[in-house]
Motif scaffolding. Structure first.
Motif, PDB file in Angstrom:
ATOM      1  N   SER A  62       2.248 -15.774  -6.563  1.00 17.09           N
ATOM      2  CA  SER A  62       2.491 -14.346  -6.500  1.00 17.09           C
ATOM      3  C   SER A  62       2.420 -13.676  -7.863  1.00 17.09           C
ATOM      4  N   THR A  63       1.624 -14.264  -8.747  1.00 17.34           N
ATOM      5  CA  THR A  63       1.532 -13.702 -10.093  1.00 17.34           C
ATOM      6  C   THR A  63       1.117 -12.244 -10.070  1.00 17.34           C
ATOM      7  N   GLY A  64       0.175 -11.927  -9.224  1.00 18.49           N
ATOM      8  CA  GLY A  64      -0.325 -10.562  -9.177  1.00 18.49           C
ATOM      9  C   GLY A  64       0.785  -9.592  -8.860  1.00 18.49           C
ATOM     10  N   ALA A  65       1.540  -9.917  -7.826  1.00 18.30           N
ATOM     11  CA  ALA A  65       2.616  -9.038  -7.403  1.00 18.30           C
ATOM     12  C   ALA A  65       3.673  -8.930  -8.496  1.00 18.30           C
TER      13      ALA A  65
ATOM     14  N   LYS B 298       2.647  -6.595 -11.092  1.00 24.54           N
ATOM     15  CA  LYS B 298       2.773  -5.232 -10.609  1.00 24.54           C
ATOM     16  C   LYS B 298       4.222  -4.773 -10.711  1.00 24.54           C
TER      17      LYS B 298
ATOM     18  N   SER C 220       6.073 -19.166  -7.655  1.00 23.93           N
ATOM     19  CA  SER C 220       5.737 -18.379  -8.817  1.00 23.93           C
ATOM     20  C   SER C 220       4.229 -18.347  -9.024  1.00 23.93           C
TER      21      SER C 220
ATOM     22  N   ARG D   1       6.423  -5.770 -12.710  1.00 23.37           N
ATOM     23  CA  ARG D   1       6.813  -5.556 -14.109  1.00 23.37           C
ATOM     24  C   ARG D   1       6.421  -4.172 -14.577  1.00 23.37           C
TER      25      ARG D   1
END
Lengths: 339, 504
Positions: A5-8, A11, A2, A13
């Motif tokens: 890959s916060t950026g992804a 995105k 988790s 969301r």
């Protein structure tokens, strides 16, 4: 994962928010898709065979699924708690043999009680090994399954154990009728109602679900995680035990082997049931509908003359499709779990 | 003054003989927001872990309301009402917000009443000013919302002390505002907050007092209003430990190996940079300020916009496999989770990326694998020299060397190190620095992403500071000193004390 890959995720969301149109359809299918499929199959078989859509066939389907439904509902708790129970099939046989053996000496009430007690004990042993013993659920219950296989052969000597014809009350459990309805179906309904209420309305069900979802969060919330895992295994074994007693009563005998056959059906039903109403996790109502679906299709195919081999093929396909649909609906960011 | 809520008396902790906390005496008053500042390795995280029961102290005592308590396990801490909110909140994803808040404390005895739970949770959320739909599934929340729901659960359970560890690292400005409001409510109801942050403006804004740790000791406690950059920096800087005496004398060649052109993600403003062969670029800034985005893009872990050019060729990196193919080796911070196979042996771990080269006719040659592994173990002086021992039995420093060892023979063009010495014992730090410098000497382009100022000064040839998802300064190593760089990491506006700020 988790954190990496916060950026992804962010995105993804925003993607969801922009696609409200398609997501409405998606969420409809997520919720009602499986039930829709069940109804479609029902309609299809009714059109294909005049005997399918009758009350007596409905009764037949219910009657044939009793033992399987009980096992599956019990298994639901264990899967909800995040573990596996492969011993349930063997528990059916063990309970059945113990009950049939004891009826002549202590009467049917005592025998039934001892049989169910033995089932609960097996469940407790499973639970304790998986929690305090730190063993994996799959391996533990696989071991217990083999162990019970040995016990069963030892107790029965490898022969079927008949129940005396004069045990009218005991035979009524499995063979009796109340009006048009078979008595064991009434027992099944009663167990279902209790099981459903237990899982949706009681703290036990709530906590079992919490433990299966995120054991760490449950632990930090002051929930005794081990206790609820053990309870789930006891419930699973108890439900299988009830199945074993009904099976004994239905066939007026205990068979030394054969319970294992129910195991795979139960897993299929639980995972199929998890897709019902879009819950994405096992629940008792879904499991019951899952079992019903499997037996309904089996009955329908039988009526329109489809071979046993094809039915098996179909069952396998249904399970893969159900689990596949579930995975597609609950897409993870990175999929790296292969249990 | 009344008895403080928590009093620490001469708290000490050592790991295998290395003193990490050297006698901390500190008190937290009821209903205060207490800032905790300090460089990496100053002992903040050890202190938190002792307070939350993850570690047991090796000396000193903890007093709660004047009475000594023993906190040996996380459950003990929870029982005493001491809790922490980490960046990865622990929530049950398939349950609703309301169910999560009341988990374990449902209002009834045997049965579950969903309406009661929802009402009770809504009341709690209103009390602390959290505006969320109580029926929402926890798995659909953002990281910030999860953090706040976790806070709500702690509030509901009447926790006395709540530790917030870099709470704003993953929050947007608006979300941070909301968090600050919640903290104010908590304060009013008498809950003590320990606020750990590298962002000085937040500490100034929120904290009644702030304690600065340095080298395992309390270096000073400041009252509200006296917390300012200069004093804090002075208290933070640890001159005695500047004795690693390693410095990068510059190995950079003229050839540009890695070039980023307007690289951006939702959390990173367009960034352009060049790293030449042999150059070590150090990147620092507050945690979560955007520097981790660079590593994610280069490692293929995050989608990005913009261009990545390696050796003059435009490359597209979609997943970790792509990154490897074009010659980028990422040495992540969480090595146990992301880079090592704990149950495999040291030899198997280090030789894994080289297996295809060690194979003959499709079969891996056991002897060749062992020779290869032994070579690496020797070159990196991994201790003990036990190629067959499962890697989880090695110390943090030696595990880190193994991760580097995995890529040593692959000769990647670009190495990205993330916090290369976190969790590494002091003795091994120097060795790891030397390995990294040697790699630069051999002509690799290296990016070191680290929150440790000390580390960057030892390793980098060029230093970049990232704040709020944008580069706030980029300058040569020679252009800044320890105090200056430290000031720049805690505050955007600080100067490196020399006028050499080059805009990115």
């Amino acid at each position: 994962m988790s954190t990496s890959s916060t950026g992804a995720v962010a995105k993804a969301r925003t993607d969801i928010q922009t696609e409200t149109g398609t997501s409405a359809i998606l969420s409809f299918f997520r919720r009602w898709g499986t039930i829709l499929v069940i109804i479609l199959f029902g309609v299809f078989f009714s059109l294909m065979s005049p005997y399918f859509g009758t009350v007596s066939n409905f009764n037949n389907i219910l009657f044939s699924m009793i033992v399987s439904a009980l096992l599956s509902m019990g298994l639901t708790y264990v899967v909800a708690a995040g573990s596996f129970d492969l011993s349930i099939g063997a528990v059916v046989t063990t309970t059945s043999i113990i009950t049939a053996l004891l009826i002549p000496s202590i009467g049917w009430i005592g025998a039934t009680a001892v049989g169910l007690g033995a089932a609960c004990l097996i469940g407790a042993v499973n639970g304790v090994l998986v929690t305090y013993g730190r063993l994996s659920g799959i391996v533990t219950t696989l071991g217990v399954m083999f162990l019970l296989g040995g016990v069963n052969t030892y107790l029965s000597g490898g022969y079927q154990i008949p129940v005396d014809y004069n045990e009218a009350v005991f035979r009524f459990l499995g063979q009796g009728r109340v009006g048009p309805i078979a008595f064991p179906v009434i027992i099944l309904a009663a167990v279902f109602v209790c099981g459903h209420v237990l899982s949706t309305r009681s703290k036990a069900g709530h906590y079992i679900g919490a433990v299966g979802d995120n054991p760490m969060a449950a632990y930090y919330s002051g929930i005794s995680v081990y206790r609820w895992v053990i309870v789930s295994f006891v419930l699973s074994a108890l439900f299988s035990g009830i199945g074993g007693i009904l099976l004994t009563s239905i066939s007026s005998s205990a068979q030394p082997v054969g319970g294992q056959g129910y195991l795979l059906e139960a897993f299929a039903a639980v995972f199929l049931g998890a897709t019902i109403l879009g819950k994405g996790k096992p629940h008792v109502l879904g499991t019951l509908l899952g079992v019903f679906f499997l037996y309904m299709v089996s009955s329908g195919m039988n009526m329109i003359g489809i071979s046993f081999a094809t039915r098996q093929l179909f069952n396998g396909f249904v399970l893969l499709a159900a689990v596949g649909a579930n995975a597609a609906l609950n897409r993870e960011e990175i999929h790296l779990k292969f249990i | 003054m009344a008895t403080p809520l928590i009093e620490l008396k001469d708290l000490a902790k050592d790991f295998a003989g290395i003193q990490v906390l050297k006698g901390i005496s500190l008190s937290f008053e009821r209903g205060e927001v207490h800032g905790l500042l300090g460089e990496n390795g100053a002992g903040k995280s050890t202190l938190i872990k002792i307070l939350t029961g993850v570690y047991s102290p090796s000396g000193g005592e903890i007093l709660l309301d004047g009475k000594p308590i023993h906190v040996h396990r996380p459950v003990d801490a929870h029982a005493h009402g001491l809790g922490a909110v980490y960046q990865d909140s622990e929530l049950a994803g398939s349950m609703t917000v309301a169910e999560n808040i009341l988990l374990g404390n449902e209002p009834s005895r045997i049965w579950i009443n969903r309406r009661n739970i929802r009402q009770e949770a809504a009341r709690i959320m209103q009390e602390i000013g959290l505006d969320l739909d109580p029926d929402r599934k926890a798995s659909t929340l953002t990281a910030a919302q999860m953090q706040m729901v976790t806070l709500a659960t702690l509030f509901h359970r009447r926790y006395k002390l709540i530790i917030l560890d870099e709470p704003t690292a993953r929050l947007s400005a608006g979300e941070s505002e909301l968090l600050f409001k919640m903290i104010a409510t908590f304060k009013q109801s008498g809950i003590t907050i320990v606020y750990i942050s590298h962002r000085l403006h937040e500490v100034k804004l929120l904290c009644d007092r702030a304690t600065i740790l340095r080298d395992g000791r309390v270096s000073g406690t400041l009252e509200r209003g006296k917390i300012d950059e200069e004093v804090v920096t002075q208290l933070m800087v640890n001159r005695s430990s500047a004795d690693l005496q390693i410095e990068n004398h510059g190995h950079s060649q003229d050839r540009v190996v890695l070039e980023l052109k307007n690289l951006s993600t939702p959390r990173l403003a367009p960034l352009s940079l060049k790293v030449r062969a042999g150059e070590i670029l150090g990147v620092t800034g507050p945690l979560g300020a955007g520097m981790e985005q660079i590593e994610k893009c280069l490692g293929g872990l995050s989608a990005y916009e913009g261009e990545i050019v390696i050796d003059g060729a435009l490359t597209v990196i979609r997943n970790p496999g792509d990154a490897l193919k074009c010659g980028i080796a990422l040495i992540p911070e969480e090595r146990r989770k992301q880079a090592l196979f704990p149950s495999l042996s040291m030899a198997e771990n280090v030789s894994l990326p080289a297996l295809s080269r060690l194979a003959k006719r499709g079969l891996v040659q056991g002897a060749a694998k062992r020779r290869y592994a032994e070579g690496i173990i020797q070159r990196l002086s991994i201790y003990p020299n036990a190629p067959d021992r499962p890697i989880r039995y090695f110390s943090g420093g030696n595990q880190q060397k193994a991760v580097i060892g995995k890529w040593l023979e692959r000769q990647a063009k670009v190495y990205v190190f993330v916090e290369p010495t976190s969790g590494v014992d002091v003795g091994a730090i120097r060795q790891i620095y030397e390995i990294i410098l040697k790699m630069a000497e051999a002509g690799a382009a290296i990016i070191v992403i680290s929150t440790s100022v000390k580390e960057l000064l030892a390793l980098s040839e060029t230093i970049m500071v990232v704040h709020d998802g944008a580069v706030s300064a980029q300058l040569p190593r020679s252009g800044c000193d320890r105090d200056g760089l430290l000031a720049m990491t805690i505050s955007k506006e600080a100067n490196p004390k020399v006028n050499m700020v080059v805009s990115a």
